[in-house]
Design a protein around this motif. Structure first.
Motif, short mmCIF file in Angstrom:
data_model
loop_
_atom_site.label_atom_id
_atom_site.label_comp_id
_atom_site.label_asym_id
_atom_site.label_seq_id
_atom_site.Cartn_x
_atom_site.Cartn_y
_atom_site.Cartn_z
N LEU A 1 0.84 -1.19 0.00
CA LEU A 1 0.00 0.00 0.00
C LEU A 1 0.88 1.25 0.00
O LEU A 1 1.87 1.33 0.72
N ARG B 1 -5.41 7.69 3.61
CA ARG B 1 -6.86 7.60 3.42
C ARG B 1 -7.47 6.64 4.43
O ARG B 1 -8.54 6.88 4.97
N TRP B 2 -6.81 5.52 4.68
CA TRP B 2 -7.23 4.54 5.69
C TRP B 2 -7.38 5.26 7.04
O TRP B 2 -8.41 5.14 7.72
N GLU C 1 -2.60 5.79 0.23
CA GLU C 1 -3.67 4.84 0.59
C GLU C 1 -3.74 4.66 2.11
O GLU C 1 -4.84 4.56 2.68
N VAL D 1 -8.72 -3.30 -1.30
CA VAL D 1 -8.98 -1.86 -1.34
C VAL D 1 -10.16 -1.61 -2.27
O VAL D 1 -10.16 -2.07 -3.42
N TYR E 1 -12.44 1.00 -4.32
CA TYR E 1 -12.33 2.33 -4.92
C TYR E 1 -13.68 2.81 -5.45
O TYR E 1 -14.49 2.02 -5.92
N PRO F 1 -9.85 5.71 -2.79
CA PRO F 1 -10.12 4.57 -1.91
C PRO F 1 -11.24 4.93 -0.92
O PRO F 1 -11.20 5.99 -0.29
N TYR G 1 -11.35 -0.57 3.03
CA TYR G 1 -10.25 -1.52 3.14
C TYR G 1 -10.72 -2.72 3.95
O TYR G 1 -11.46 -2.57 4.93
#
Length: 354
Positions: free
Chosen positions: A7, A14-15, A11, A49, A51, A56, A59
């Protein structure tokens, strides 16, 4: 689909943003750093992931076994599990598993609010929590009201421990690797003494704890707390913390000093230090225990179960997990039987040592 280490930082950011937007407590087991650490010791760890366009929006960290049997990341040691999703995102569970090439997805500490999986839960359990949001003094006042004898006795033992063993010293975030090794030694001995499976006999768990001890991310930070008398450690705990939650994981103490209840003293000092750091909650995890009943201020639900898709993988999941889960549930639901089982485990452990 990606391995955790694949990742990108965007990403992962964003998580973290999705977790921050969630109404769930910011449990460090749900952060990308925990999944990264599991990925380094468990080669079948993966992250799906989801989208929308180029963004994203979800998860699902998991591990993939034979015939696509999936399980929550770190299942067996992780105390908070589930998907990390944009609030209000509507996904079809079966389609998600199909996209991950999973025949099943098992969980044993699914956090509340996981609409995608909670309807497939077979059991609901309580995880015990300590609320220190309003400070340690407020927590102590709660204990004086609900467990006055426990608090008075524990504080008296703490004073006696200082007088008879040595001046007490508490370190909330100990960085000495020797202290961590001491804790793991105590915990292994405790597992064997009580007839339970020694988690630290499994190499991947030992390696995982070692890696997390070096993790210093703001929302997932390995934290080793130690109660010393002089230079001698008496009790210790290793867990993970975020800015708002301390997830209690591996507590243990030197049995030579059991009459002083050093583990209980340690937990009180952990609560005090956590409150001073701005942490609002200590999560003691699921599983009934006398010390949790004495220390807790509340409970949160967690769930155990699995979602499956038709096929050989689902049948294999059922055969490999359901009979044992149902047997454990039967015993847990009958206190006299659970007590007998605990005594039997301890007796078997004594026989193995002789």
């Amino acid at each position: 689909m990606a391995r955790p280490g694949e990742l990108g930082e965007g990403e992962k950011e964003r998580w973290r943003a999705l977790r921050a937007a969630s109404e769930a407590p910011r449990n460090p087991f749900m952060e990308p750093e925990f999944t990264d650490a599991v990925g380094l010791v468990r080669p079948r760890a993966r992250v799906a992931v989801v989208y929308e366009g180029l963004e994203p929006v979800g998860y699902l960290p998991h591990e993939r076994g034979p015939l696509g049997q999936g399980r929550a990341i770190g299942l067996g040691v992780s105390d908070a599990q589930g998907a990390i999703l944009r609030p209000g995102l509507d996904l079809d569970t079966g389609e998600l598993l199909r996209a991950c090439a999973l025949s099943s997805f098992a969980f044993d500490n699914l956090e509340a609010g996981q609409r995608l999986f909670v309807r497939y839960a077979a059991e609901e359990h309580a995880t015990y929590v300590i609320d220190v949001e309003k400070g340690y003094e407020t927590y102590e006042s709660v204990l004086r009201a609900q467990s006055p004898k426990f608090l008075k006795t524990t504080l008296a033992k703490e004073r006696r421990l200082g007088r008879q063993v040595g001046e007490l010293r508490f370190v909330f975030d100990e960085r000495d690797p020797a202290a961590l090794r001491t804790l793991m030694g105590w915990k292994s001995a405790q597992y064997r003494r009580t007839g339970r499976r020694d988690r630290f006999a499994r190499e991947w768990i030992t390696r995982l704890v070692g890696r997390l001890a070096q993790t210093r991310a703001p929302e997932c930070r390995g934290t080793l707390s130690v109660l010393y008398a002089g230079q001698r450690p008496l009790a210790a705990h290793f867990g993970l913390r975020s800015a708002s939650v301390l997830a209690c994981w591996f507590p243990a103490y030197d049995p030579e000093f059991a009459k002083y209840s050093p583990g209980l003293v340690l937990h009180l000092r952990m609560a005090e230090a956590a409150a001073a750091e701005g942490i609002g909650m200590l999560d003691l995890g699921r599983g009934a225990a006398e010390y949790k009943d004495a220390l807790k201020t509340g409970e949160l639900p967690v769930y155990e179960g699995a979602v499956t898709r038709p096929g050989a993988g689902a049948a294999l999941h059922w055969l490999s997990r359901e009979p044992a889960r149902r047997a454990h549930s039967f015993v847990r639901g009958r206190p006299r039987l659970a007590s007998l089982a605990a005594r039997t485990l301890k007796g078997a452990a004594r026989l193995r040592r002789t």
